[in-house]
Design a protein around this motif. Structure first.
Motif, PDB file in Angstrom:
ATOM      1  N   ILE A 196       0.809  -1.407  -0.132  1.00 23.08           N
ATOM      2  CA  ILE A 196      -0.107  -0.070   0.053  1.00 23.08           C
ATOM      3  C   ILE A 196       0.898   0.987  -0.032  1.00 23.08           C
ATOM      4  N   PHE A 197       0.802   1.980  -1.224  1.00 21.83           N
ATOM      5  CA  PHE A 197       1.651   3.376  -1.348  1.00 21.83           C
ATOM      6  C   PHE A 197       3.015   2.765  -0.867  1.00 21.83           C
ATOM      7  N   VAL A 198       3.740   1.948  -1.566  1.00 20.05           N
ATOM      8  CA  VAL A 198       5.033   1.412  -1.393  1.00 20.05           C
ATOM      9  C   VAL A 198       5.526   1.945  -2.884  1.00 20.05           C
ATOM     10  N   HIS A 199       6.216   3.136  -2.793  1.00 20.94           N
ATOM     11  CA  HIS A 199       6.798   3.816  -4.008  1.00 20.94           C
ATOM     12  C   HIS A 199       8.211   3.512  -4.076  1.00 20.94           C
ATOM     13  N   LEU A 200       8.941   2.720  -5.074  1.00 17.65           N
ATOM     14  CA  LEU A 200      10.145   2.481  -5.004  1.00 17.65           C
ATOM     15  C   LEU A 200      10.704   2.951  -6.431  1.00 17.65           C
ATOM     16  N   PRO A 201      12.200   3.124  -6.442  1.00 19.65           N
ATOM     17  CA  PRO A 201      12.692   3.372  -7.906  1.00 19.65           C
ATOM     18  C   PRO A 201      12.287   2.146  -8.942  1.00 19.65           C
ATOM     19  N   PRO A 202      12.109   2.527 -10.100  1.00 17.16           N
ATOM     20  CA  PRO A 202      11.434   1.603 -11.026  1.00 17.16           C
ATOM     21  C   PRO A 202      12.303   0.076 -11.108  1.00 17.16           C
ATOM     22  N   ASP A 203      13.737   0.153 -11.099  1.00 22.26           N
ATOM     23  CA  ASP A 203      14.049  -0.962 -11.430  1.00 22.26           C
ATOM     24  C   ASP A 203      13.984  -2.038  -9.989  1.00 22.26           C
ATOM     25  N   LEU A 204      14.035  -1.377  -8.867  1.00 20.52           N
ATOM     26  CA  LEU A 204      13.812  -1.903  -7.655  1.00 20.52           C
ATOM     27  C   LEU A 204      12.308  -2.333  -7.534  1.00 20.52           C
ATOM     28  N   ARG A 205      11.441  -1.583  -8.091  1.00 16.54           N
ATOM     29  CA  ARG A 205       9.928  -1.963  -7.997  1.00 16.54           C
ATOM     30  C   ARG A 205       9.438  -3.191  -8.724  1.00 16.54           C
ATOM     31  N   VAL A 206      10.245  -3.278 -10.040  1.00 17.92           N
ATOM     32  CA  VAL A 206      10.103  -4.234 -10.951  1.00 17.92           C
ATOM     33  C   VAL A 206      10.403  -5.582 -10.194  1.00 17.92           C
ATOM     34  N   ASP A 207      11.776  -5.694  -9.585  1.00 23.97           N
ATOM     35  CA  ASP A 207      12.186  -6.730  -8.935  1.00 23.97           C
ATOM     36  C   ASP A 207      11.528  -7.328  -7.615  1.00 23.97           C
ATOM     37  N   VAL A 208      11.037  -6.169  -6.797  1.00 26.70           N
ATOM     38  CA  VAL A 208      10.333  -6.415  -5.892  1.00 26.70           C
ATOM     39  C   VAL A 208       8.793  -7.012  -6.053  1.00 26.70           C
ATOM     40  N   HIS A 209       8.350  -6.865  -7.181  1.00 27.97           N
ATOM     41  CA  HIS A 209       6.984  -7.248  -7.718  1.00 27.97           C
ATOM     42  C   HIS A 209       7.226  -8.537  -8.128  1.00 27.97           C
ATOM     43  N   ARG A 210       8.358  -8.968  -8.757  1.00 29.53           N
ATOM     44  CA  ARG A 210       8.581 -10.167  -9.313  1.00 29.53           C
ATOM     45  C   ARG A 210       8.418 -11.399  -8.319  1.00 29.53           C
ATOM     46  N   ARG A 211       9.392 -10.946  -7.285  1.00 32.33           N
ATOM     47  CA  ARG A 211       9.665 -11.518  -6.031  1.00 32.33           C
ATOM     48  C   ARG A 211       8.398 -11.937  -5.132  1.00 32.33           C
ATOM     49  N   ALA A 212       7.580 -10.725  -5.108  1.00 29.67           N
ATOM     50  CA  ALA A 212       6.326 -10.805  -4.719  1.00 29.67           C
ATOM     51  C   ALA A 212       5.218 -12.221  -5.181  1.00 29.67           C
ATOM     52  N   VAL A 213       5.231 -12.146  -6.558  1.00 30.48           N
ATOM     53  CA  VAL A 213       4.492 -13.087  -7.442  1.00 30.48           C
ATOM     54  C   VAL A 213       5.022 -14.125  -6.902  1.00 30.48           C
ATOM     55  N   ASP A 214       6.480 -14.386  -6.841  1.00 34.87           N
ATOM     56  CA  ASP A 214       6.999 -15.965  -6.678  1.00 34.87           C
ATOM     57  C   ASP A 214       6.587 -16.233  -5.157  1.00 34.87           C
ATOM     58  N   ALA A 215       6.590 -15.310  -4.288  1.00 31.49           N
ATOM     59  CA  ALA A 215       6.346 -15.713  -2.937  1.00 31.49           C
ATOM     60  C   ALA A 215       4.853 -16.213  -2.699  1.00 31.49           C
ATOM     61  N   LEU A 216       4.074 -16.033  -3.498  1.00 27.66           N
ATOM     62  CA  LEU A 216       2.653 -16.450  -3.453  1.00 27.66           C
ATOM     63  C   LEU A 216       2.509 -17.802  -3.450  1.00 27.66           C
ATOM     64  N   ALA A 217       1.532 -18.103  -2.708  1.00 22.22           N
ATOM     65  CA  ALA A 217       1.119 -19.843  -2.879  1.00 22.22           C
ATOM     66  C   ALA A 217      -0.168 -19.546  -3.781  1.00 22.22           C
ATOM     67  N   PRO A 218      -0.041 -20.933  -4.439  1.00 21.27           N
ATOM     68  CA  PRO A 218      -1.258 -20.937  -5.356  1.00 21.27           C
ATOM     69  C   PRO A 218      -2.548 -20.247  -4.778  1.00 21.27           C
ATOM     70  N   GLY A 219      -3.424 -19.737  -5.300  1.00 16.41           N
ATOM     71  CA  GLY A 219      -4.417 -19.055  -4.749  1.00 16.41           C
ATOM     72  C   GLY A 219      -4.157 -17.889  -4.022  1.00 16.41           C
TER      73      GLY A 219
END
Length: 207
Positions: free
Chosen positions: A110-133
């Protein structure tokens, strides 16, 4: 997002007040969409003073709140204690924080505003971190926020920290986006987030 060893970070200074800078109530969008989160473990990124993590803990989730501000996390712990709920706090820089693979029923930003390169990496890792569903839930300011004179969020000289729906679609490959919209709405979250705002809202589910 600064390294936690920097005790004079702007976020420590900002949170170093008896007041909860963004209030103690949860973000409206998070509160409205939390019903989509399966029971279990929730990771709150950049959770600051803990208003969102504490809300989710009160709903029965096992919450871990991550932030780079020791001052903010101390206030989060006090807020949790006042609500008689448990929240695990982790002092960490999102550049190096490891969320694991397939371990979380939700990741919240929520309102986590990061530099673009870091944001892309954090979002990629967030998707990986999720369990199915599992659910990824995000709200952030868009570039239009400056156009409408919105209060809060990154300043004009840091406009690259703002997010767009098209950009987030590209960054969140691997999720089914059940909520994906840009809109203007009134935000009332303490002195720092108040007034008409241009935001993007995402709820993505991992198949």
């Amino acid at each position: 997002m600064l390294h936690p060893d920097d005790r004079h970070s702007p976020w420590d200074q900002r949170y170093d007040t008896a007041e909860y800078v963004f209030g103690t109530a949860p973000n409206d969008f998070l509160a409205a969409e939390a019903h989509r989160i399966p029971p279990g473990r929730v990771l709150c990124l950049g959770d600051g003073e803990g208003r969102n993590g504490v809300h989710l803990a009160a709903l029965g989730f096992e919450v871990t709140s991550v932030d780079a501000s020791q001052v903010g996390l101390a206030k989060a712990s006090r807020l949790a204690a006042s609500r008689r709920v448990a929240v695990q706090t982790v002092l960490a820089d999102l550049r190096t924080f490891e969320a694991g693979i397939g371990q979380w029923q939700a990741v919240v930003a929520i309102f986590v505003h990061l530099p673009p390169d870091l944001r892309v990496d954090v979002h990629r890792r967030a998707v990986d971190a999720l369990a199915p569903g599992g659910v990824f839930l995000l709200e952030a300011y868009t570039p239009r926020h400056h156009d409408i004179g919105g209060h809060g969020g990154p300043p004009r000289d840091q406009a690259d920290l703002l997010m767009s729906l098209d950009g987030l679609r590209a960054e969140l490959i691997g999720l089914d986006l059940v909520v994906a919209r840009e809109l203007e709405r009134d935000v009332n979250e303490g002195a720092r987030h108040s007034g008409r705002s241009a935001v993007v809202q995402i709820v993505g589910v991992k198949p």
